[in-house]
Design a protein around this motif. Sequence first.
Motif, PDB file in Angstrom:
ATOM      1  N   GLU A 133       0.832  -1.208   0.000  1.00 30.88           N
ATOM      2  CA  GLU A 133       0.000   0.000   0.000  1.00 30.88           C
ATOM      3  C   GLU A 133       0.864   1.254   0.000  1.00 30.88           C
ATOM      4  O   GLU A 133       0.545   2.240  -0.674  1.00 30.88           O
ATOM      5  CB  GLU A 133      -0.931  -0.001   1.218  1.00 30.88           C
ATOM      6  N   ASP A 165      -8.413   5.950  -6.800  1.00 34.89           N
ATOM      7  CA  ASP A 165      -7.803   4.662  -6.432  1.00 34.89           C
ATOM      8  C   ASP A 165      -7.057   4.751  -5.106  1.00 34.89           C
ATOM      9  O   ASP A 165      -6.949   3.753  -4.380  1.00 34.89           O
ATOM     10  CB  ASP A 165      -6.843   4.202  -7.532  1.00 34.89           C
ATOM     11  N   VAL A 167      -7.919   6.283  -2.494  1.00 31.63           N
ATOM     12  CA  VAL A 167      -8.826   6.321  -1.343  1.00 31.63           C
ATOM     13  C   VAL A 167      -8.805   5.003  -0.576  1.00 31.63           C
ATOM     14  O   VAL A 167      -8.722   4.982   0.657  1.00 31.63           O
ATOM     15  CB  VAL A 167     -10.263   6.665  -1.782  1.00 31.63           C
ATOM     16  N   GLN A 168      -8.884   3.875  -1.289  1.00 30.31           N
ATOM     17  CA  GLN A 168      -8.883   2.571  -0.630  1.00 30.31           C
ATOM     18  C   GLN A 168      -7.556   2.314   0.054  1.00 30.31           C
ATOM     19  O   GLN A 168      -7.505   1.784   1.175  1.00 30.31           O
ATOM     20  CB  GLN A 168      -9.169   1.458  -1.650  1.00 30.31           C
ATOM     21  N   CYS A 169      -6.487   2.693  -0.601  1.00 35.71           N
ATOM     22  CA  CYS A 169      -5.147   2.561  -0.019  1.00 35.71           C
ATOM     23  C   CYS A 169      -5.057   3.368   1.280  1.00 35.71           C
ATOM     24  O   CYS A 169      -4.515   2.912   2.284  1.00 35.71           O
ATOM     25  CB  CYS A 169      -4.119   3.053  -1.028  1.00 35.71           C
ATOM     26  N   GLN A 170      -5.613   4.570   1.249  1.00 31.46           N
ATOM     27  CA  GLN A 170      -5.618   5.452   2.423  1.00 31.46           C
ATOM     28  C   GLN A 170      -6.384   4.814   3.589  1.00 31.46           C
ATOM     29  O   GLN A 170      -5.906   4.802   4.723  1.00 31.46           O
ATOM     30  CB  GLN A 170      -6.251   6.788   2.038  1.00 31.46           C
ATOM     31  N   LYS A 171      -7.546   4.266   3.304  1.00 35.18           N
ATOM     32  CA  LYS A 171      -8.376   3.661   4.353  1.00 35.18           C
ATOM     33  C   LYS A 171      -7.697   2.430   4.959  1.00 35.18           C
ATOM     34  O   LYS A 171      -7.725   2.225   6.170  1.00 35.18           O
ATOM     35  CB  LYS A 171      -9.745   3.282   3.782  1.00 35.18           C
ATOM     36  N   THR A 172      -7.103   1.608   4.097  1.00 34.99           N
ATOM     37  CA  THR A 172      -6.445   0.389   4.566  1.00 34.99           C
ATOM     38  C   THR A 172      -5.322   0.709   5.548  1.00 34.99           C
ATOM     39  O   THR A 172      -5.227   0.120   6.631  1.00 34.99           O
ATOM     40  CB  THR A 172      -5.884  -0.413   3.377  1.00 34.99           C
ATOM     41  N   ASN A 175      -6.581   2.302   8.955  1.00 32.19           N
ATOM     42  CA  ASN A 175      -7.098   1.297   9.899  1.00 32.19           C
ATOM     43  C   ASN A 175      -5.967   0.482  10.519  1.00 32.19           C
ATOM     44  O   ASN A 175      -6.001   0.150  11.711  1.00 32.19           O
ATOM     45  CB  ASN A 175      -8.086   0.373   9.188  1.00 32.19           C
TER      46      ASN A 175
END
Length: 372
Positions: A133, A165, A167-172, A175
């Motif tokens: 990531e 794209d 955004v998902q990397c950021q959320k992962t 968390n």
Amino acid sequence: MPFGTFLFCSDISSTCFENPKSVLELLVISIKDQNQAFPSIDYGNIVGNLYIKAICKDFTPRGQDFTDSNSLRASIRLQLWAALGLTPDMQQQHLNIDINALVTKLEKLEKEVIFQKGNKFDPSKKLNVMKIEMAKLEWYKKYSKNNKIGYYDSFKRGISTSDLDVVQCQKTLRNYWIDMVAEAELKPQTEGAAFRTRWLFGGTNYRRMFEPLDIAEYYANGGKDYEAKGRSRHYIVLQEWLEEDKKEKSNSNSTNKKDVESILTFDSCFWAHVEEAILSCKVLKDEQSSVTEKEEETGKLLEFEKYVYGLLTKYEVSSEIFLRQSSYMIWWNQYKAIKGTSYNSALADFMSNPDHYNVLYIKGTYNFPPQA
């Protein structure tokens, strides 16, 4: 409650238990009836046996009960025999102890621990995934810079599929590090300190690379005063880890390197300061702003000037801030128009000569003080 690893020894063998509840059960048995529950033992003989086992392989006697398909139950029974000094033939004769009931109870306690560990956050298992990531964001940074816009402003505007794209990397990663911080805070002080040290480098890089994305979202949605109202607690804790490490090592992370092409801006809240400076400029340009409001915002902008110049002199800011479409350059152009061409300050002197920041942007190098 007991804590740590307990070594239970008998004349015949020895074994270890770590589960506090299991240890407590064995200690209770020993206290309940010392004369009958545990046979009299020779301490010197036990030490001698332990010494021998440290050198030679321990061949523990195995009985027919170890054909039990439940390996956990069989293992617990073996440990009990070692702790109590029993053999399969002796266990029925052991007074005041129901071995089968004790095995059942310890099995239940151990299963509870196994279940808890199975649901426990394990950072090492996810580490390689998190590295992937981070690599994705590195690619995004280069992609944005090639388009003459820094990744902060590219993400804030969200005009390409690459922006979405991320955004998902950021959320992962967010968390993951929230869980990491929570895990560290649950540990005892000494163990927690070791944990923080081990993950300090990764946490610092994550914070410097990804917090700007949170800041971009915050101000894109009309937020104000990010540090006081919008900053996630895990970023604050990660920054505290770094500050504590600096104090212990008695040095700062500032660098005298002239090669700044690959530098991540040290202050992960840099872009929040830029956004606040842009808001201050709006107040100064607003004809309806009171004299008091303008004076207050002018003071803030002077402090921001000193802050930025300080980062430049310590080589703690990325060259991306000088890209033409960056929010920093948008602020500077607004601020320069407000102050006028005659305005003089350390930062104004630096910015008034395009060669200074063009050299920084194109070649990734600069010298302080700037050469005339």
